[in-house]
Design a protein around this motif. Sequence first.
Motif, PDB file in Angstrom:
ATOM      1  N   LYS A  96      42.411  78.571  36.651  1.00 36.70           N
ATOM      2  CA  LYS A  96      43.172  78.501  37.404  1.00 36.70           C
ATOM      3  C   LYS A  96      43.336  80.480  37.619  1.00 36.70           C
ATOM      4  N   TYR A  97      44.034  80.466  38.551  1.00 36.03           N
ATOM      5  CA  TYR A  97      43.972  82.143  38.615  1.00 36.03           C
ATOM      6  C   TYR A  97      45.857  82.979  38.803  1.00 36.03           C
ATOM      7  N   VAL A  98      45.888  84.040  39.026  1.00 39.53           N
ATOM      8  CA  VAL A  98      46.877  84.592  38.597  1.00 39.53           C
ATOM      9  C   VAL A  98      46.187  86.251  38.992  1.00 39.53           C
ATOM     10  N   LEU A  99      46.267  86.468  40.821  1.00 33.34           N
ATOM     11  CA  LEU A  99      45.764  87.566  40.954  1.00 33.34           C
ATOM     12  C   LEU A  99      46.845  88.782  41.487  1.00 33.34           C
ATOM     13  N   ASP A 100      46.825  89.792  41.400  1.00 34.89           N
ATOM     14  CA  ASP A 100      47.744  90.392  41.561  1.00 34.89           C
ATOM     15  C   ASP A 100      47.487  91.512  42.411  1.00 34.89           C
ATOM     16  N   GLU A 101      48.145  92.762  43.206  1.00 31.89           N
ATOM     17  CA  GLU A 101      47.487  94.245  43.188  1.00 31.89           C
ATOM     18  C   GLU A 101      46.494  94.089  44.666  1.00 31.89           C
ATOM     19  N   LYS A 102      45.172  93.766  44.017  1.00 27.78           N
ATOM     20  CA  LYS A 102      43.929  94.086  44.718  1.00 27.78           C
ATOM     21  C   LYS A 102      42.806  93.589  44.073  1.00 27.78           C
ATOM     22  N   ALA A 103      43.503  92.831  42.822  1.00 26.84           N
ATOM     23  CA  ALA A 103      42.093  92.301  42.507  1.00 26.84           C
ATOM     24  C   ALA A 103      42.075  90.768  43.354  1.00 26.84           C
ATOM     25  N   VAL A 104      40.481  90.654  42.485  1.00 31.00           N
ATOM     26  CA  VAL A 104      39.720  89.498  43.482  1.00 31.00           C
ATOM     27  C   VAL A 104      39.249  88.391  42.376  1.00 31.00           C
ATOM     28  N   GLY A 105      39.016  87.514  42.689  1.00 33.92           N
ATOM     29  CA  GLY A 105      38.979  86.652  41.732  1.00 33.92           C
ATOM     30  C   GLY A 105      38.047  85.460  42.872  1.00 33.92           C
ATOM     31  N   ALA A 106      37.075  84.381  41.755  1.00 39.27           N
ATOM     32  CA  ALA A 106      36.113  84.049  42.785  1.00 39.27           C
ATOM     33  C   ALA A 106      35.463  82.532  42.236  1.00 39.27           C
ATOM     34  N   PHE A 107      35.777  81.623  42.119  1.00 39.60           N
ATOM     35  CA  PHE A 107      35.249  80.424  41.872  1.00 39.60           C
ATOM     36  C   PHE A 107      34.474  79.791  42.198  1.00 39.60           C
ATOM     37  N   ALA A 152      22.627  58.651  37.462  1.00 37.89           N
ATOM     38  CA  ALA A 152      23.792  58.453  36.080  1.00 37.89           C
ATOM     39  C   ALA A 152      24.874  58.011  37.357  1.00 37.89           C
ATOM     40  N   GLN A 153      25.342  56.406  36.936  1.00 32.97           N
ATOM     41  CA  GLN A 153      26.243  55.390  37.656  1.00 32.97           C
ATOM     42  C   GLN A 153      27.454  55.410  36.094  1.00 32.97           C
ATOM     43  N   LYS A 154      28.288  55.081  36.810  1.00 31.53           N
ATOM     44  CA  LYS A 154      29.483  55.287  35.861  1.00 31.53           C
ATOM     45  C   LYS A 154      29.741  56.687  35.369  1.00 31.53           C
ATOM     46  N   THR A 155      29.757  57.544  36.373  1.00 33.88           N
ATOM     47  CA  THR A 155      30.129  58.775  35.960  1.00 33.88           C
ATOM     48  C   THR A 155      31.654  59.066  36.060  1.00 33.88           C
ATOM     49  N   THR A 156      32.669  59.629  35.488  1.00 35.06           N
ATOM     50  CA  THR A 156      33.246  60.425  36.023  1.00 35.06           C
ATOM     51  C   THR A 156      33.852  61.928  36.121  1.00 35.06           C
ATOM     52  N   SER A 157      34.492  62.151  37.110  1.00 34.18           N
ATOM     53  CA  SER A 157      34.477  63.589  36.944  1.00 34.18           C
ATOM     54  C   SER A 157      35.575  64.252  37.984  1.00 34.18           C
ATOM     55  N   GLU A 158      36.113  65.138  37.324  1.00 38.30           N
ATOM     56  CA  GLU A 158      37.061  66.098  37.865  1.00 38.30           C
ATOM     57  C   GLU A 158      36.975  67.231  37.449  1.00 38.30           C
ATOM     58  N   GLU A 159      36.962  67.917  38.991  1.00 41.47           N
ATOM     59  CA  GLU A 159      37.428  69.477  39.300  1.00 41.47           C
ATOM     60  C   GLU A 159      38.622  70.105  40.434  1.00 41.47           C
ATOM     61  N   VAL A 160      38.988  71.072  38.864  1.00 39.71           N
ATOM     62  CA  VAL A 160      40.538  71.629  40.253  1.00 39.71           C
ATOM     63  C   VAL A 160      40.489  73.168  39.704  1.00 39.71           C
ATOM     64  N   ASN A 161      40.901  73.258  41.269  1.00 41.44           N
ATOM     65  CA  ASN A 161      40.971  75.169  40.940  1.00 41.44           C
ATOM     66  C   ASN A 161      42.071  75.490  41.731  1.00 41.44           C
ATOM     67  N   GLN A 162      42.867  75.495  41.175  1.00 45.34           N
ATOM     68  CA  GLN A 162      44.847  76.207  41.455  1.00 45.34           C
ATOM     69  C   GLN A 162      44.322  77.868  41.038  1.00 45.34           C
ATOM     70  N   ASN A 163      44.966  78.295  42.465  1.00 47.70           N
ATOM     71  CA  ASN A 163      45.460  80.063  42.268  1.00 47.70           C
ATOM     72  C   ASN A 163      46.445  80.319  42.963  1.00 47.70           C
ATOM     73  N   LEU A 164      46.977  81.732  42.624  1.00 45.60           N
ATOM     74  CA  LEU A 164      48.197  82.283  43.524  1.00 45.60           C
ATOM     75  C   LEU A 164      48.008  84.137  42.902  1.00 45.60           C
ATOM     76  N   CYS A 165      47.910  84.296  44.845  1.00 46.45           N
ATOM     77  CA  CYS A 165      47.777  85.459  45.249  1.00 46.45           C
ATOM     78  C   CYS A 165      49.214  86.227  45.606  1.00 46.45           C
ATOM     79  N   MET A 166      49.562  87.026  44.267  1.00 46.80           N
ATOM     80  CA  MET A 166      50.496  87.777  44.111  1.00 46.80           C
ATOM     81  C   MET A 166      50.874  88.970  45.570  1.00 46.80           C
ATOM     82  N   THR A 167      49.835  89.128  46.061  1.00 53.43           N
ATOM     83  CA  THR A 167      50.178  89.990  47.281  1.00 53.43           C
ATOM     84  C   THR A 167      48.744  89.731  48.550  1.00 53.43           C
ATOM     85  N   ARG A 168      49.387  90.295  49.695  1.00 51.71           N
ATOM     86  CA  ARG A 168      48.522  90.478  50.524  1.00 51.71           C
ATOM     87  C   ARG A 168      47.058  91.161  50.245  1.00 51.71           C
TER      88      ARG A 168
END
Length: 448
Positions: free
Chosen positions: A318-329, A339-355
């Motif tokens: 999770k990212y919270v970006l304000d002002e002119k910050a730059v994030g990447a995932f 690789a049978q019977k694999t379980t995988s969960e991948e989540v990326n959630q982000n907030l950009c507080m400014t344009r």
Amino acid sequence: MASSEQQYIDLYAESRQALFGHSAEVMNALRDTAFEDFKRQGFPSRKVERYKYTDMQALFAPNYGLNLNRLDIPVNPYEVFRCDVPNLSTSLYFVVNDMFYKRALPKATLPEGVIVDSLCDSASKYPELIKRYYGKIAATGQDAITALNTMLAQDGLFVYVPKNVKLSRAVQVINILRSDVDLMVNRRVLIVLEEGAEAKFLFCDDSADDRRFLSTQVIEAYVGENASLDLYCLEETHLKNTRVSNVYIEQQASSRVNHDVITLHNGITRNMLNLTFQGQGAECWCNGCVIADSTQQVDNNTLIDHAVPHCDSHELYKYVLDEKAVGAFAGKVLVRHDAQKTTSEEVNQNLCMTRQAHMYTQPMLEIYADDVKCSHGSTVGQLNDAALFYMQQRGIDEHEAKLLLEFAFVGEVIDNIQLEPLRDRLHYLVEKRFRGELGNCVNCKLRH
């Protein structure tokens, strides 16, 4: 050849004797090969998939000083930094720049057979042990930054936990950047947990001086069968700091890994994780929390390789970006044919507080097996207007309402931390960060 690469090629040619003379034979044995790999690859351009969001040429272009002759840099680590976590009993160690600090060691004795020491010294004391693991999963032929670190690193940290030994106290490592001039640091960490071993690590990165620092770090962690590793990495440096960290983890059967990366304050940060399941029944939780403002940049890149069946992986960044910050995932889960019977969960959630804030996100699944349960997803948005309105209707002013929503947003990552005192402390520090109390000065310390 670009000038940013050429200066390191020239440096190695001119300083090879000093590099070899102030390090151990086991580390030196890989230098020339790493040098040739670096020359062949050069710094990755944005056309390289795993480096598309960070201009590595630009990061390494400036000319930094290096302490190749291992000159003693005066510092009292207790005065410079204390990553205090109330009620968390740890074995506390320091690494100053890239040198293991030997003048301040924990008084508590470690269990028999456990080693926490300078990597360079350990390579001289236990050459066969270090040779068995050093540089085996951090392949210099596949990554130029790993090659650069391998050809220049002279010291760092070595941790060895024998079979069935469980460390009751967390190992806390304070990485201090200290210099009177702009400095490049190349740090190496080797962690080996034998079968059934358990250990928890807290790495804290801090800059003691208002100088430009460029640090490369390579961590190799071997987690044996039925072993358990908790690895928490906390960065709270300043805007002049550039940090490039590559973490390699190899898990054997029925092992467990919890890897958390928390970026509270920084300049430019590029973290790469390569985790491979080599034994069935293993599981991992990989979490990341980024809070960035001003012109800060944070790029997290992960690869989880399901090479064998019956393994579980979980990712939450999770990212919270304000002002002119730059994030990447950019996160890739690779599920191989068998690789049978694999379980995988991948989540990326982000907030950009400014344009002006920018977030790049690329979760990926590459699946070659047919009996798997895998999911991935990402979101980029702003704070919920309805929630803000609801809180304001109940007497909470807009500024405070935004802070509460930001805090709740990243709280899910912090709540996943298994060390309860560290979890409580991070809740406190994250709130201070959102209120601007950690970023008001260039040398803010995480003090109790």
